[in-house]
Write a protein that holds these residues in place. Sequence first.
Motif, PDB file in Angstrom:
ATOM      1  N   LEU A  96      -9.625  -1.145   7.045  1.00  0.00           N
ATOM      2  CA  LEU A  96      -8.408  -1.313   5.840  1.00  0.00           C
ATOM      3  C   LEU A  96      -7.674  -3.013   5.865  1.00  0.00           C
ATOM      4  CD1 LEU A  96      -7.795  -0.276   3.899  1.00  0.00           C
ATOM      5  CD2 LEU A  96      -5.582   0.829   5.133  1.00  0.00           C
ATOM      6  N   LYS A  97      -7.393  -3.167   4.701  1.00  0.00           N
ATOM      7  CA  LYS A  97      -7.050  -4.932   4.995  1.00  0.00           C
ATOM      8  C   LYS A  97      -5.844  -4.731   5.857  1.00  0.00           C
ATOM      9  CE  LYS A  97      -5.094  -8.598   1.725  1.00  0.00           C
ATOM     10  NZ  LYS A  97      -5.370  -9.106   0.429  1.00  0.00           N
ATOM     11  N   THR A 144      -8.265   3.797  -2.131  1.00  0.00           N
ATOM     12  CA  THR A 144      -8.813   2.559  -1.431  1.00  0.00           C
ATOM     13  C   THR A 144      -9.366   3.199  -0.117  1.00  0.00           C
ATOM     14  OG1 THR A 144      -7.488   1.534  -1.267  1.00  0.00           O
ATOM     15  CG2 THR A 144      -8.243   0.707   0.231  1.00  0.00           C
ATOM     16  N   MET A 159       0.540  -1.269   0.476  1.00  0.00           N
ATOM     17  CA  MET A 159      -0.266  -0.034   0.242  1.00  0.00           C
ATOM     18  C   MET A 159       0.915   1.172   0.265  1.00  0.00           C
ATOM     19  SD  MET A 159      -3.547   1.221   0.435  1.00  0.00           S
ATOM     20  CE  MET A 159      -3.889  -0.197   1.854  1.00  0.00           C
ATOM     21  N   GLU A 172     -18.172   2.608  -0.128  1.00  0.00           N
ATOM     22  CA  GLU A 172     -17.281   2.411  -1.599  1.00  0.00           C
ATOM     23  C   GLU A 172     -15.337   2.721  -0.851  1.00  0.00           C
ATOM     24  OE1 GLU A 172     -17.498   3.783  -5.010  1.00  0.00           O
ATOM     25  OE2 GLU A 172     -18.644   2.789  -5.137  1.00  0.00           O
ATOM     26  N   LEU A 173     -15.025   4.121  -0.255  1.00  0.00           N
ATOM     27  CA  LEU A 173     -13.832   4.096   0.247  1.00  0.00           C
ATOM     28  C   LEU A 173     -14.336   4.566   2.379  1.00  0.00           C
ATOM     29  CD1 LEU A 173     -11.745   6.338  -0.098  1.00  0.00           C
ATOM     30  CD2 LEU A 173     -12.817   8.278   1.016  1.00  0.00           C
ATOM     31  N   PRO A 214      -2.412  -0.027  -4.874  1.00  0.00           N
ATOM     32  CA  PRO A 214      -4.091   0.074  -3.922  1.00  0.00           C
ATOM     33  C   PRO A 214      -2.927   1.925  -3.377  1.00  0.00           C
ATOM     34  CG  PRO A 214      -3.198  -1.838  -3.789  1.00  0.00           C
ATOM     35  CD  PRO A 214      -1.695  -1.129  -4.493  1.00  0.00           C
ATOM     36  N   LEU A 222      -3.423   4.524  -0.030  1.00  0.00           N
ATOM     37  CA  LEU A 222      -5.422   5.810   0.806  1.00  0.00           C
ATOM     38  C   LEU A 222      -3.933   7.241   0.716  1.00  0.00           C
ATOM     39  CD1 LEU A 222      -2.736   6.280   3.637  1.00  0.00           C
ATOM     40  CD2 LEU A 222      -3.512   4.028   3.870  1.00  0.00           C
ATOM     41  N   ASN A 242      -3.132   4.481  -9.977  1.00  0.00           N
ATOM     42  CA  ASN A 242      -3.714   3.633 -10.739  1.00  0.00           C
ATOM     43  C   ASN A 242      -3.986   3.459 -11.950  1.00  0.00           C
ATOM     44  OD1 ASN A 242      -5.554   4.883  -8.611  1.00  0.00           O
ATOM     45  ND2 ASN A 242      -5.960   6.968  -9.146  1.00  0.00           N
TER      46      ASN A 242
END
Length: 353
Positions: free
Chosen positions: A248-249, A175, A108, A217-218, A147, A149, A142
Amino acid sequence: MDFEAKWIAWETTRRCNLKCVHCRSSSELEVQGHPDFSFEQATRILDDISSYANPVMVLSGGEPLLRPDIFDIARYGTDKGLRMCLATNGTLVNESVCTKIKEADIKMVSLSLDGAKADTHDDFRNQPGAFDGTMRAIELFNRHEIPLLVNSSFTVRNKDEIPEIFKLVKNLGATAWYMFMIVPTGRGEEVMDELIPEDLYDEILEWHYQMEKQETELLMRPTCAPHYYRIVRQKAKEEGEKFKRRNLKFSTGGSKGCLAGQLICLIDVDGEVLPCSYFPNSAGNNNNQPFKDIWENSELFLKLRNFKGYKDNCGRCEYVNVCGGCRARAYAITGDYLAQEPFCSYVPGKLIK
């Protein structure tokens, strides 16, 4: 609560090509007395941490992309089984950087965006063109399917743009969006008079609650605003709803406010292990003490984990286990990290009865 090291910010350099008004480490391009550590030192730290814990490791700064070996460090961490992330201001990102991010298997990337328009962001960053650089970086991330943030820091200077920044971040395909409420440390001490006052603070957090409740989504998080976790519970109870929050993952996995020295910490460029990025007191130095020993035995960390030792309203509050107050802000404003959260207006229920 299990006090497991789940997220470590790692200051890989104090050098930076920007000079942001709120920078916790007062970074600039030339920094005296805090040199970058070597690649060999970096591998020793990663070996030490991975032998004990499995945290998310955020390669931070300063600006980490100023280090020519930053992707070698990231790759080494990945090969040790650690989840490596990168925090950058975005201005140095290009096609080559994106390729190296993917080759190092960085999970990330985080970017900062402090305004919905260039003038506001560039003013915060003390650099004309910084906003355009961030926009270019997001476009590249993108395109390469990296990914990302977005972190946004707020004072009274840019508070009116919060809804617009939220919309912009959504449209940019991020994300997650982390809304930082400034803690006045480092260069941030110079904007002490711009801190958002406590009445407006609660209003902003209630706005965030309403936005997060309907957002599908966000992923959204207010950061350095632990009393949001009280507000979430209060509002959900008032509205008779069960508010299910998404994680968040690669987050801390924490379900409470202040996590400093409890689930997170910062290792600075000198090896000092701090409770969080905004807390200047050291729990020990990883150059001469194993991380495991610091994490488990530091007097500072043990005090932060003893909620019964918190003072005044924080110590009396029924929400202390889910909020805890920002310990870094308490220290920055009062000089006592166990003191009451300075920007919380809540009166504990047991004091009302």
